[in-house]
Design an enzyme around this catalytic site. Structure first.
Site, PDB file in Angstrom:
ATOM      1  N   ALA A   1      25.786 -13.966 -28.145  1.00  0.00           N
ATOM      2  CA  ALA A   1      26.405 -15.058 -27.393  1.00  0.00           C
ATOM      3  C   ALA A   1      26.446 -16.357 -28.199  1.00  0.00           C
ATOM      4  O   ALA A   1      27.468 -17.044 -28.219  1.00  0.00           O
ATOM      5  CB  ALA A   1      25.647 -15.267 -26.085  1.00  0.00           C
ATOM      6  N   LYS A   2      25.347 -16.700 -28.875  1.00  0.00           N
ATOM      7  CA  LYS A   2      25.316 -17.980 -29.585  1.00  0.00           C
ATOM      8  C   LYS A   2      26.320 -18.020 -30.726  1.00  0.00           C
ATOM      9  O   LYS A   2      27.067 -18.998 -30.885  1.00  0.00           O
ATOM     10  CB  LYS A   2      23.912 -18.268 -30.118  1.00  0.00           C
ATOM     11  CG  LYS A   2      23.835 -19.632 -30.805  1.00  0.00           C
ATOM     12  CD  LYS A   2      22.589 -19.784 -31.639  1.00  0.00           C
ATOM     13  CE  LYS A   2      22.676 -21.039 -32.500  1.00  0.00           C
ATOM     14  NZ  LYS A   2      21.573 -21.152 -33.450  1.00  0.00           N
ATOM     15  N   VAL A   3      26.363 -16.983 -31.549  1.00  0.00           N
ATOM     16  CA  VAL A   3      27.294 -16.957 -32.677  1.00  0.00           C
ATOM     17  C   VAL A   3      28.736 -16.977 -32.168  1.00  0.00           C
ATOM     18  O   VAL A   3      29.602 -17.669 -32.728  1.00  0.00           O
ATOM     19  CB  VAL A   3      27.040 -15.739 -33.584  1.00  0.00           C
ATOM     20  CG1 VAL A   3      28.131 -15.618 -34.648  1.00  0.00           C
ATOM     21  CG2 VAL A   3      25.667 -15.849 -34.245  1.00  0.00           C
TER      22      VAL A   3
END
Length: 272
Positions: free
Chosen positions: A214-216
């Site tokens: 999710a973060k990337v």
């Protein structure tokens, strides 16, 4: 914003709500250095030096066409950030963040460069991220000048193996870079299509790549595609949400959650 041309320099003044220093050094991109007040940066296949003046900045060693077609877009200079900050400042926490770090802009980077850079950034620190990216560019990029190399396209990396990437010293991230290259080269993922996808579909598309969580995905959408509704969450942002916004972000951030995130992130990280 006013621009003046002097040889190979572009002088800009009256650029409201624009801090090149904070924007380049707040964790959005990893190919910038601040040396004695002068920013040295590489984006894509272009390098530049930016010097602060009393009334603005001097963009050195460029020309009017390159500034208008590339750097102006890169620094998102045509977006009214003063208006956005005024809107965000209806929330007290965001008001403090905007006042203390007035001038942060979202850098509009190349989607592939952003994707690859944030794959490399996982469980990593900025000096090491910068080192890995520098070695990738030296190994596979094209030489821009005596010391700088372009960021290699995914087409240039076609067929690369984990063993080929060993000189990068990128550890487990090498296999993720290889998977990303393979999926882009074979057309399973088409980056240009992501610009217009519904945001949730865009997230899921990027997360097909091994190692892209999710973060990337959110970082790639925000910094690579200019999707300002994307909202990257790291340790600092988790703390912010838990401490200040347990019920979610305020309504004033709708559509510009990513810009709000960058202000909150930089404010919270530098508060301690």
């Amino acid at each position: 914003m006013k621009t003046e041309i002097k040889g190979n320099d572009i002088i800009i003044t009256q650029a409201e709500c624009f801090s090149a220093e904070i924007s380049c050094m707040c964790g959005q991109a990893f190919r910038w250095k601040n040396e004695n007040g002068v920013l040295h940066g590489i984006a894509g296949n272009k390098s530049i030096d930016i010097e602060k003046t009393e009334n603005g900045y001097i963009f050195r060693n460029t020309d009017e066409n390159t500034f208008n077609t590339f750097w102006r877009k890169y620094f998102d200079l045509d977006r009214d950030y003063a208006k956005i900050c005024a809107l965000l400042s209806t929330d007290e926490n965001l008001k403090q963040a905007c006042e203390q770090y007035y001038g942060i802009r979202i850098l509009k980077q190349d989607p592939w460069e952003a994707l690859c850079s944030f794959i490399i950034s996982q469980n990593n620190n900025i000096p090491r991220i910068s080192g890995i990216i520098s070695r990738l560019c030296e190994l596979y990029g094209e030489q821009i000048n005596e010391t700088h190399y372009s960021f290699p396209s995914y087409e240039r990396l076609k067929g690369v193996t984990v063993e080929d990437l060993a000189p990068l010293r990128s550890g487990f991230r090498a296999k993720y870079i290889v998977d990303a290259v393979d999926r882009l080269v074979n057309g399973e993922i088409v980056l240009d299509e992501i610009y217009d996808m519904p945001i949730e579909q865009a997230r899921l598309t990027l997360m097909k790549i091994k190692g892209v969580g999710a973060k990337v995905a959110e970082c790639t959408l925000l910094y690579g595609f200019g999707r300002t509704e994307a909202f990257p969450v790291d340790v600092w942002v988790k703390r912010i949400m838990a401490e200040l916004y347990p019920d979610g972000l305020p309504v004033c951030t709708d559509g510009v959650q990513g810009i709000a995130q960058q202000y909150l992130f930089h404010w919270r990280r530098n508060k301690e």
